[in-house]
Design a protein around this motif. Structure first.
Motif, PDB file in Angstrom:
ATOM      1  N   VAL A  71      14.069  14.335   2.267  1.00  0.00           N
ATOM      2  CA  VAL A  71      13.227  13.763   3.038  1.00  0.00           C
ATOM      3  C   VAL A  71      11.714  13.686   2.269  1.00  0.00           C
ATOM      4  O   VAL A  71      11.732  14.890   1.793  1.00  0.00           O
ATOM      5  CB  VAL A  71      13.017  13.802   4.432  1.00  0.00           C
ATOM      6  CG1 VAL A  71      11.590  13.554   4.987  1.00  0.00           C
ATOM      7  CG2 VAL A  71      14.039  13.216   5.139  1.00  0.00           C
ATOM      8  N   HIS A  72      11.151  12.694   1.877  1.00  0.00           N
ATOM      9  CA  HIS A  72      10.040  12.920   1.179  1.00  0.00           C
ATOM     10  C   HIS A  72       9.867  13.734  -0.015  1.00  0.00           C
ATOM     11  O   HIS A  72      10.487  13.161  -0.957  1.00  0.00           O
ATOM     12  CB  HIS A  72       8.710  13.016   2.312  1.00  0.00           C
ATOM     13  CG  HIS A  72       7.200  12.737   1.684  1.00  0.00           C
ATOM     14  ND1 HIS A  72       7.139  11.515   1.663  1.00  0.00           N
ATOM     15  CD2 HIS A  72       6.118  13.382   1.631  1.00  0.00           C
ATOM     16  CE1 HIS A  72       5.648  11.399   1.214  1.00  0.00           C
ATOM     17  NE2 HIS A  72       5.229  12.580   1.069  1.00  0.00           N
ATOM     18  N   SER A  73       8.998  14.712  -0.144  1.00  0.00           N
ATOM     19  CA  SER A  73       8.834  15.690  -1.331  1.00  0.00           C
ATOM     20  C   SER A  73      10.212  16.150  -1.904  1.00  0.00           C
ATOM     21  O   SER A  73      10.042  16.708  -2.811  1.00  0.00           O
ATOM     22  CB  SER A  73       7.886  16.291  -1.296  1.00  0.00           C
ATOM     23  OG  SER A  73       7.752  17.240  -0.092  1.00  0.00           O
ATOM     24  N   HIS A  84       2.259   8.437  -6.125  1.00  0.00           N
ATOM     25  CA  HIS A  84       2.151   7.706  -4.653  1.00  0.00           C
ATOM     26  C   HIS A  84       0.838   6.959  -4.657  1.00  0.00           C
ATOM     27  O   HIS A  84      -0.154   7.420  -4.311  1.00  0.00           O
ATOM     28  CB  HIS A  84       2.137   8.892  -3.505  1.00  0.00           C
ATOM     29  CG  HIS A  84       1.276   9.960  -3.862  1.00  0.00           C
ATOM     30  ND1 HIS A  84      -0.117   9.852  -3.558  1.00  0.00           N
ATOM     31  CD2 HIS A  84       1.294  11.382  -4.204  1.00  0.00           C
ATOM     32  CE1 HIS A  84      -0.617  11.001  -3.847  1.00  0.00           C
ATOM     33  NE2 HIS A  84       0.250  11.887  -4.249  1.00  0.00           N
ATOM     34  N   PRO A  85       0.900   5.645  -5.180  1.00  0.00           N
ATOM     35  CA  PRO A  85      -0.104   4.953  -5.675  1.00  0.00           C
ATOM     36  C   PRO A  85      -0.763   4.384  -4.468  1.00  0.00           C
ATOM     37  O   PRO A  85      -1.959   3.995  -4.144  1.00  0.00           O
ATOM     38  CB  PRO A  85       0.430   3.656  -6.429  1.00  0.00           C
ATOM     39  CG  PRO A  85       1.774   3.782  -6.667  1.00  0.00           C
ATOM     40  CD  PRO A  85       2.494   5.076  -5.835  1.00  0.00           C
ATOM     41  N   TRP A  86       0.007   4.215  -3.033  1.00  0.00           N
ATOM     42  CA  TRP A  86      -0.699   3.730  -2.059  1.00  0.00           C
ATOM     43  C   TRP A  86      -0.484   4.630  -0.652  1.00  0.00           C
ATOM     44  O   TRP A  86       0.680   4.902  -0.319  1.00  0.00           O
ATOM     45  CB  TRP A  86       0.268   2.344  -1.650  1.00  0.00           C
ATOM     46  CG  TRP A  86       0.516   1.588  -2.830  1.00  0.00           C
ATOM     47  CD1 TRP A  86      -0.426   0.887  -3.669  1.00  0.00           C
ATOM     48  CD2 TRP A  86       1.603   1.219  -3.709  1.00  0.00           C
ATOM     49  NE1 TRP A  86      -0.084   0.373  -4.629  1.00  0.00           N
ATOM     50  CE2 TRP A  86       1.537   0.483  -4.727  1.00  0.00           C
ATOM     51  CE3 TRP A  86       2.934   1.935  -3.558  1.00  0.00           C
ATOM     52  CZ2 TRP A  86       2.232  -0.004  -5.587  1.00  0.00           C
ATOM     53  CZ3 TRP A  86       4.070   1.402  -4.337  1.00  0.00           C
ATOM     54  CH2 TRP A  86       3.673   0.446  -5.435  1.00  0.00           C
ATOM     55  N   THR A  87      -1.616   5.168  -0.312  1.00  0.00           N
ATOM     56  CA  THR A  87      -1.635   5.937   1.069  1.00  0.00           C
ATOM     57  C   THR A  87      -2.231   5.002   1.812  1.00  0.00           C
ATOM     58  O   THR A  87      -3.680   5.021   2.028  1.00  0.00           O
ATOM     59  CB  THR A  87      -2.064   7.288   0.655  1.00  0.00           C
ATOM     60  OG1 THR A  87      -1.383   7.926  -0.343  1.00  0.00           O
ATOM     61  CG2 THR A  87      -2.074   8.178   2.226  1.00  0.00           C
ATOM     62  N   ARG A  88      -1.581   4.295   2.919  1.00  0.00           N
ATOM     63  CA  ARG A  88      -2.387   3.178   3.580  1.00  0.00           C
ATOM     64  C   ARG A  88      -1.072   2.650   4.682  1.00  0.00           C
ATOM     65  O   ARG A  88      -0.028   3.030   4.453  1.00  0.00           O
ATOM     66  CB  ARG A  88      -2.952   2.172   2.750  1.00  0.00           C
ATOM     67  CG  ARG A  88      -1.896   1.600   1.683  1.00  0.00           C
ATOM     68  CD  ARG A  88      -2.322   0.298   1.033  1.00  0.00           C
ATOM     69  NE  ARG A  88      -2.268  -0.792   1.850  1.00  0.00           N
ATOM     70  CZ  ARG A  88      -2.857  -2.048   1.534  1.00  0.00           C
ATOM     71  NH1 ARG A  88      -3.260  -2.334   0.289  1.00  0.00           N
ATOM     72  NH2 ARG A  88      -2.442  -3.055   2.460  1.00  0.00           N
ATOM     73  N   GLN A  89      -1.482   1.608   5.239  1.00  0.00           N
ATOM     74  CA  GLN A  89      -0.461   0.910   5.844  1.00  0.00           C
ATOM     75  C   GLN A  89       0.326  -0.154   5.004  1.00  0.00           C
ATOM     76  O   GLN A  89      -0.218  -0.864   4.262  1.00  0.00           O
ATOM     77  CB  GLN A  89      -0.927  -0.096   6.948  1.00  0.00           C
ATOM     78  CG  GLN A  89      -0.013  -0.653   8.022  1.00  0.00           C
ATOM     79  CD  GLN A  89      -0.288  -1.290   9.283  1.00  0.00           C
ATOM     80  OE1 GLN A  89      -0.979  -0.568  10.068  1.00  0.00           O
ATOM     81  NE2 GLN A  89      -0.507  -2.422   9.213  1.00  0.00           N
ATOM     82  N   GLU A 140       1.675   5.304   5.596  1.00  0.00           N
ATOM     83  CA  GLU A 140       2.502   6.347   4.875  1.00  0.00           C
ATOM     84  C   GLU A 140       1.721   6.531   3.474  1.00  0.00           C
ATOM     85  O   GLU A 140       0.795   5.953   3.093  1.00  0.00           O
ATOM     86  CB  GLU A 140       3.853   6.042   4.658  1.00  0.00           C
ATOM     87  CG  GLU A 140       4.930   6.756   5.542  1.00  0.00           C
ATOM     88  CD  GLU A 140       4.797   8.251   5.102  1.00  0.00           C
ATOM     89  OE1 GLU A 140       4.739   8.576   4.019  1.00  0.00           O
ATOM     90  OE2 GLU A 140       5.230   9.020   5.827  1.00  0.00           O
ATOM     91  N   GLU A 141       2.194   7.630   2.860  1.00  0.00           N
ATOM     92  CA  GLU A 141       2.053   7.855   1.344  1.00  0.00           C
ATOM     93  C   GLU A 141       3.159   7.355   0.736  1.00  0.00           C
ATOM     94  O   GLU A 141       4.206   8.125   0.937  1.00  0.00           O
ATOM     95  CB  GLU A 141       1.860   9.279   1.343  1.00  0.00           C
ATOM     96  CG  GLU A 141       1.662   9.802  -0.299  1.00  0.00           C
ATOM     97  CD  GLU A 141       1.777  11.089  -0.451  1.00  0.00           C
ATOM     98  OE1 GLU A 141       0.748  11.865  -0.537  1.00  0.00           O
ATOM     99  OE2 GLU A 141       3.008  11.825  -0.257  1.00  0.00           O
ATOM    100  N   PHE A 142       3.231   6.204   0.330  1.00  0.00           N
ATOM    101  CA  PHE A 142       4.405   5.583  -0.331  1.00  0.00           C
ATOM    102  C   PHE A 142       4.775   6.032  -1.722  1.00  0.00           C
ATOM    103  O   PHE A 142       3.720   6.021  -2.589  1.00  0.00           O
ATOM    104  CB  PHE A 142       4.135   3.834  -0.416  1.00  0.00           C
ATOM    105  CG  PHE A 142       4.363   3.510   1.091  1.00  0.00           C
ATOM    106  CD1 PHE A 142       5.588   3.294   1.945  1.00  0.00           C
ATOM    107  CD2 PHE A 142       2.946   2.795   1.909  1.00  0.00           C
ATOM    108  CE1 PHE A 142       5.599   2.850   3.233  1.00  0.00           C
ATOM    109  CE2 PHE A 142       3.028   2.590   2.835  1.00  0.00           C
ATOM    110  CZ  PHE A 142       4.322   2.446   3.664  1.00  0.00           C
TER     111      PHE A 142
END
Ligand SMILES: [Zn+2]
Length: 251
Positions: A124-126, A148-153, A177-179
């Motif tokens: 999961v994740h990292s 992770h270019p997008w940390t947002r909804q 999330e941090e996508f």
């Protein structure tokens, strides 16, 4: 720091089994009398970035196990992971791990044999930001983290709602999330379960977020979500992880 192994969920599960009748546990698992709970080894060790969400992740998975037909042993003690200790588990779960964890060649061989011999792997994740220098691990997790270019909804699209790890999620859901993006798109090699709706973050392209694959005789699952404690507390994320654990353990 040496962290002891915590076992949780056993007492509740035994209580659920004692009636002698199959019962549906709160986590949705069918608890069959006489059937051993799935035994999960959850590793949260880090050799790189350490997420603040690790304590919440541990608590959430332990309580999910209590209601979901699995027991969870949490550890950060790398030397304790050996071929013989792994024999006591059904699933090894790399949760929010990072960096080049100091496994020996024997330990790496034991982890690969564990999964390829018929057991389960979850990352999961990292977990994808872990062990870049161990190619078999890269195959287990399916892809390595790029950025992770997008940390947002953003909007997460459910590609396969029939998989146990996506059941009940609907077609899509919004999440802060941090996508992640990955060095290589794993789509040719895995069954993609979730992807990011690129439009929802003002981007274009194919961005898988969760996937499943066979690994020898075993099963491997990865989910890129899980940066924030709020994600771990989110029932939609919890049902994905619980479903993935049961799928990986063939239950
Ligand atoms: Zn993160």
């Amino acid at each position: 720091m040496r962290t002891g192994i915590l076992l949780t969920g056993v007492a509740l599960l035994l209580a659920a089994c004692s009636s002698g009748q199959p019962a549906t546990a709160p986590g949705g698992a069918i608890v069959v009398p006489g059937q051993q709970p799935i035994r999960v080894l959850m590793l949260t060790a880090t050799a790189g970035f350490r997420h603040d969400s690790i304590p919440v992740a541990r608590d959430v998975i332990a309580s999910l196990g209590a209601g979901g037909g699995f027991t969870v042993a949490v550890t950060e003690d790398l030397p304790s992971i050996t071929a013989s200790s792994l024999a006591s588990y059904d699933v090894i779960f790399f949760a929010l791990t990072s960096g080049e964890l100091a496994f020996s060649a024997d330990q790496k061989a034991a982890i690969v044999s564990f999964v390829s011999g018929g057991k389960g792997f979850l990352g999961v994740h990292s977990a994808s930001d872990t062990l870049y220098e161990w190619a078999d691990y890269g195959r287990l997790v399916g892809a390595y983290f790029k950025e992770h270019p997008w940390t947002r909804q953003g909007t997460v699209v459910v590609e396969d709602a029939s998989h146990p790890a996506t059941a009940g999620l609907g077609d899509r859901f919004a999440l802060t999330e941090e996508f992640y993006t990955f060095r290589e798109n794993p789509r040719p090699r895995v069954q993609v379960l979730l992807r990011l709706d690129a439009d929802s973050v003002g981007a274009a392209g194919d961005f898988p977020l969760a996937w499943a694959q066979s690994f020898g005789a075993g099963r491997a699952y990865y989910n890129a979500l899980g940066h924030f404690p709020e994600t771990w507390r989110d029932a939609r994320f919890q049902r994905q992880v619980a479903g993935a654990i049961r799928w990986a353990a063939r239950r």
